[in-house]
Design a protein around this motif. Structure first.
Motif, PDB file in Angstrom:
ATOM      1  N   LEU A 107       0.831  -1.203   0.000  1.00 46.89           N
ATOM      2  CA  LEU A 107       0.000   0.000   0.000  1.00 46.89           C
ATOM      3  C   LEU A 107       0.869   1.257   0.000  1.00 46.89           C
ATOM      4  CD1 LEU A 107      -3.045   0.738   0.089  1.00 46.89           C
ATOM      5  CD2 LEU A 107      -2.800   1.008   2.572  1.00 46.89           C
ATOM      6  N   ILE A 108       1.944   1.220   0.763  1.00 47.64           N
ATOM      7  CA  ILE A 108       2.877   2.358   0.811  1.00 47.64           C
ATOM      8  C   ILE A 108       3.508   2.579  -0.558  1.00 47.64           C
ATOM      9  CG2 ILE A 108       5.071   3.169   1.774  1.00 47.64           C
ATOM     10  CD1 ILE A 108       4.293   1.659   4.366  1.00 47.64           C
ATOM     11  N   LYS A 109       3.915   1.499  -1.220  1.00 46.93           N
ATOM     12  CA  LYS A 109       4.515   1.625  -2.551  1.00 46.93           C
ATOM     13  C   LYS A 109       3.515   2.205  -3.545  1.00 46.93           C
ATOM     14  CE  LYS A 109       7.069  -0.988  -6.047  1.00 46.93           C
ATOM     15  NZ  LYS A 109       7.614  -2.321  -6.436  1.00 46.93           N
ATOM     16  N   GLN A 110       2.267   1.748  -3.464  1.00 48.15           N
ATOM     17  CA  GLN A 110       1.223   2.303  -4.339  1.00 48.15           C
ATOM     18  C   GLN A 110       1.035   3.788  -4.049  1.00 48.15           C
ATOM     19  OE1 GLN A 110      -2.695   0.613  -3.751  1.00 48.15           O
ATOM     20  NE2 GLN A 110      -3.681   2.188  -4.998  1.00 48.15           N
ATOM     21  N   GLY A 111       1.031   4.148  -2.765  1.00 45.09           N
ATOM     22  CA  GLY A 111       0.836   5.545  -2.385  1.00 45.09           C
ATOM     23  C   GLY A 111       1.962   6.440  -2.851  1.00 45.09           C
ATOM     24  N   GLU A 112       3.180   5.915  -2.829  1.00 47.11           N
ATOM     25  CA  GLU A 112       4.314   6.698  -3.319  1.00 47.11           C
ATOM     26  C   GLU A 112       4.149   6.992  -4.808  1.00 47.11           C
ATOM     27  OE1 GLU A 112       9.213   6.606  -3.339  1.00 47.11           O
ATOM     28  OE2 GLU A 112       8.101   4.762  -2.949  1.00 47.11           O
ATOM     29  N   TYR A 113       3.682   5.986  -5.557  1.00 46.00           N
ATOM     30  CA  TYR A 113       3.477   6.199  -6.994  1.00 46.00           C
ATOM     31  C   TYR A 113       2.366   7.207  -7.246  1.00 46.00           C
ATOM     32  CZ  TYR A 113       2.744   5.367 -11.950  1.00 46.00           C
ATOM     33  OH  TYR A 113       2.619   5.546 -13.305  1.00 46.00           O
ATOM     34  N   VAL A 114       1.277   7.103  -6.477  1.00 45.20           N
ATOM     35  CA  VAL A 114       0.176   8.056  -6.644  1.00 45.20           C
ATOM     36  C   VAL A 114       0.662   9.473  -6.331  1.00 45.20           C
ATOM     37  CG1 VAL A 114      -2.102   8.755  -5.805  1.00 45.20           C
ATOM     38  CG2 VAL A 114      -1.597   6.329  -6.164  1.00 45.20           C
ATOM     39  N   ALA A 115       1.467   9.617  -5.276  1.00 40.09           N
ATOM     40  CA  ALA A 115       2.006  10.937  -4.927  1.00 40.09           C
ATOM     41  C   ALA A 115       2.898  11.482  -6.041  1.00 40.09           C
ATOM     42  CB  ALA A 115       2.788  10.853  -3.618  1.00 40.09           C
ATOM     43  N   ARG A 116       3.610  10.604  -6.735  1.00 45.74           N
ATOM     44  CA  ARG A 116       4.418  11.041  -7.873  1.00 45.74           C
ATOM     45  C   ARG A 116       3.519  11.524  -9.008  1.00 45.74           C
ATOM     46  NH1 ARG A 116       9.577  12.510  -6.841  1.00 45.74           N
ATOM     47  NH2 ARG A 116      10.759  10.850  -5.812  1.00 45.74           N
ATOM     48  N   THR A 117       2.454  10.780  -9.299  1.00 44.13           N
ATOM     49  CA  THR A 117       1.572  11.207 -10.387  1.00 44.13           C
ATOM     50  C   THR A 117       0.899  12.535 -10.044  1.00 44.13           C
ATOM     51  OG1 THR A 117      -0.416  10.041  -9.573  1.00 44.13           O
ATOM     52  CG2 THR A 117       1.090   8.804 -11.005  1.00 44.13           C
ATOM     53  N   ALA A 118       0.708  12.803  -8.747  1.00 45.14           N
ATOM     54  CA  ALA A 118       0.075  14.056  -8.314  1.00 45.14           C
ATOM     55  C   ALA A 118       1.088  15.173  -8.112  1.00 45.14           C
ATOM     56  CB  ALA A 118      -0.703  13.816  -7.018  1.00 45.14           C
ATOM     57  N   ASP A 119       2.380  14.867  -8.231  1.00 47.78           N
ATOM     58  CA  ASP A 119       3.462  15.865  -8.149  1.00 47.78           C
ATOM     59  C   ASP A 119       3.421  16.661  -6.844  1.00 47.78           C
ATOM     60  OD1 ASP A 119       5.757  17.046  -9.090  1.00 47.78           O
ATOM     61  OD2 ASP A 119       4.734  18.540 -10.305  1.00 47.78           O
ATOM     62  N   CYS A 120       3.169  15.977  -5.736  1.00 47.90           N
ATOM     63  CA  CYS A 120       3.049  16.655  -4.440  1.00 47.90           C
ATOM     64  C   CYS A 120       4.365  17.307  -4.002  1.00 47.90           C
ATOM     65  CB  CYS A 120       2.600  15.669  -3.366  1.00 47.90           C
ATOM     66  SG  CYS A 120       1.057  14.811  -3.731  1.00 47.90           S
ATOM     67  N   VAL A 121       5.481  16.658  -4.287  1.00 53.11           N
ATOM     68  CA  VAL A 121       6.761  17.131  -3.773  1.00 53.11           C
ATOM     69  C   VAL A 121       7.151  18.484  -4.344  1.00 53.11           C
ATOM     70  CG1 VAL A 121       8.181  15.974  -5.531  1.00 53.11           C
ATOM     71  CG2 VAL A 121       9.125  16.398  -3.245  1.00 53.11           C
ATOM     72  N   ALA A 122       6.752  18.762  -5.591  1.00 51.72           N
ATOM     73  CA  ALA A 122       7.191  20.001  -6.236  1.00 51.72           C
ATOM     74  C   ALA A 122       6.692  21.238  -5.508  1.00 51.72           C
ATOM     75  CB  ALA A 122       6.728  20.024  -7.692  1.00 51.72           C
ATOM     76  N   CYS A 123       5.447  21.210  -5.048  1.00 52.69           N
ATOM     77  CA  CYS A 123       4.879  22.391  -4.381  1.00 52.69           C
ATOM     78  C   CYS A 123       5.169  22.423  -2.888  1.00 52.69           C
ATOM     79  CB  CYS A 123       3.366  22.453  -4.602  1.00 52.69           C
ATOM     80  SG  CYS A 123       2.892  22.968  -6.260  1.00 52.69           S
ATOM     81  N   HIS A 124       5.375  21.266  -2.293  1.00 53.25           N
ATOM     82  CA  HIS A 124       5.513  21.219  -0.840  1.00 53.25           C
ATOM     83  C   HIS A 124       6.963  21.068  -0.391  1.00 53.25           C
ATOM     84  CE1 HIS A 124       1.228  21.161   0.298  1.00 53.25           C
ATOM     85  NE2 HIS A 124       1.055  20.557  -0.864  1.00 53.25           N
ATOM     86  N   THR A 125       7.907  21.431  -1.267  1.00 51.67           N
ATOM     87  CA  THR A 125       9.318  21.356  -0.924  1.00 51.67           C
ATOM     88  C   THR A 125      10.022  22.607  -1.427  1.00 51.67           C
ATOM     89  OG1 THR A 125       9.226  18.947  -1.232  1.00 51.67           O
ATOM     90  CG2 THR A 125      11.408  19.952  -1.063  1.00 51.67           C
ATOM     91  N   THR A 126      10.828  23.220  -0.579  1.00 47.37           N
ATOM     92  CA  THR A 126      11.577  24.410  -0.974  1.00 47.37           C
ATOM     93  C   THR A 126      12.975  24.022  -1.451  1.00 47.37           C
ATOM     94  OG1 THR A 126      12.451  24.728   1.261  1.00 47.37           O
ATOM     95  CG2 THR A 126      10.382  25.845   0.721  1.00 47.37           C
TER      96      THR A 126
END
Length: 460
Positions: A45-64
């Motif tokens: 489930l964690i691996k699936q969630g990591e992939y979903v977070a990549r498709t949603a590009d969460c890191v780009a906006c929430h990281t300086t």
């Protein structure tokens, strides 16, 4: 007369109080009470969630720049001031460590925080609404179990009084972010998957669709309007049309799109600005199946209205003049001095190293903002394992406004290119914009750090 003024004042106060109360209640009408039970420690489930977070590009906006992943603090410019992305690490004091699955889902899909107040629409929840609950649950497991907690307080927005109130945002949500579900346009499963990725987690419309008077996307789906994904200006970049006209994706094929999403470049062009971040943080990690799905769907979009489906054929009279040393304009002299060594006399560049300038739709777009910004501030390609090096373009801000206008007009109208002319006013406006704009990771050469770069406030 005084009595009537008193009545009007009382009515206004009562109306404001009612609007305030309703504004507090409206977000609660958007929320769902999830009863789904999951094991947040489940590796699959964690691996699936990591992939979903990549498709949603969460890191780009929430990281300086040089900040911890997902710890927030990235500045985002709005017309009224800067807002900052939030800490979404599982820290219990400053992050989302106390969020339940229902809290997480309501924030991601419906734009409602744990305290039932509305989120700014810089968070693309109008797009995320169509994401299935299973994907949201997997992403929750990833954030709670695999992301490192970071104690970093969230920053207050720089919006002026009244505009920084949360309760009016609930009315924005009613008007522009109604609850909706995914409706596939095609029975073809590959194209339907591509539509979902583009319309939902990929939130491509956030950049590539024009905004209305309320700063809302004027269309959230292709079914809404053929203005969907027809191009927009964001953060000083022209996010190109993704539809089928000549200046959009009309000259691209599916294989080129897949290559671009996977590597950030093709033989002709390269990602820059915000799109470089999308490739670096998101699309390069996607499966070939999903990249093919997105590309196949985008190629189904008809040309945008009131735009040239195909440009007239133009003969190249530029290359031979440059080879012969015939510099008959100021733009030609500047090109020969500053640009030709990389982009070549024929404007063809070097495949996968220096982007072509001739027949590059990013160059001859009707709006010149992207060409102006990259000429003035430079940039670099996204780093991926698919090519050996990420190349950097230097800035040419030392050139005068008139010289910048001359060389940009030359590049946009030489060889086979055809584009509207700009003048020094456009250059002055872009310089003023860049003074206020924060530096992002893709603005910097690989060997520079934040300490070497300018600092400022920007837009999510």
């Amino acid at each position: 007369m005084k009595k009537w003024l008193l009545y009007i004042l009382m009515a206004a106060v009562i109306g404001l109080v009612l609007a305030f109360i309703i504004g507090l209640l409206l977000p609660q009408m958007r929320t769902d009470s999830s009863t789904m039970q999951i094991d947040i420690a489940d590796p699959a489930l964690i691996k699936q969630g990591e992939y979903v977070a990549r498709t949603a590009d969460c890191v780009a906006c929430h990281t300086t720049l040089e900040g911890a992943d997902y710890a927030g603090g990235l500045p985002m410019l709005t017309p009224l001031g800067a807002i900052y992305s939030t800490n979404i690490t599982p820290d219990k004091e400053t992050g989302i460590g106390n969020y339940t699955l229902a809290d997480f889902s309501n924030a991601v899909k419906h734009g409602v925080r744990k305290d039932n107040s509305a989120l700014y629409p810089a968070m693309p929840y109008p797009s995320y609404q169509i994401m299935p609950d299973d994907d949201i649950a997997a992403m929750y497991a990833y954030f709670m179990s695999a992301v490192k907690p970071v104690n970093q307080p969230n920053l207050e927005s720089e919006l002026p009084p009244v505009f920084n109130w949360r309760w009016p945002l609930s009315y924005w949500q009613v008007l522009f972010a109604p609850k909706r579900e995914f409706t596939p346009e095609s029975p073809d499963s590959l194209i339907a998957r591509g539509q979902y990725l583009v319309e939902g987690p990929g939130h491509c419309g956030s950049c590539h669709t024009e905004r209305g008077i309320g700063f809302q996307e004027i269309a959230l789906t292709n079914a809404d309007s053929d203005e969907y994904l027809s191009g927009a200006v964001i953060d000083g970049w022209r996010a190109k049309s993704l539809r089928g006209e000549h200046r959009g994706l009309g000259t691209w094929n599916t294989a080129e799109l897949v290559d671009f999403f996977k590597t950030g470049r093709t033989d002709k062009t390269a990602a820059f600005g915000a799109m470089a971040e999308v490739v670096e943080h998101s699309t390069q990690y996607m499966t070939d199946t999903d990249l093919n799905a997105m590309s196949a769907y985008l190629k189904t979009l008809t040309p945008a209205p009131n735009k040239e489906v195909k440009l007239p054929v133009k003969k190249d009279e530029t290359t031979q003049k440059l080879l012969d040393g015939v510099y008959d304009t100021r733009g030609a002299i500047l090109y020969a001095e500053y640009c030709q060594v990389c982009h070549r006399a024929d404007g063809g560049g070097v495949p996968r190293i220096f982007p072509a300038l001739d027949d590059n739709s990013a160059v001859y777009a009707r709006n010149a903002d992207s060409v102006l910004q990259i000429t003035l501030s430079g940039g670099r390609m996204p780093e991926t394992p698919h090519d050996r090096m990420a190349f950097t373009m230097p800035e040419f801000s030392h050139l005068s406004d008139s010289d910048i206008a001359e060389v940009v007009n030359y590049v946009r109208n030489s060889w086979t290119n055809q584009a509207p002319m700009i003048d020094t006013t456009d250059v002055v406006k872009m310089r003023a914009f860049l003074k206020k704009k924060p530096t992002t990771a893709t603005d910097l050469p690989p060997d520079l750090t934040v300490a070497d770069s300018k600092k400022g406030a920007g837009n999510e």
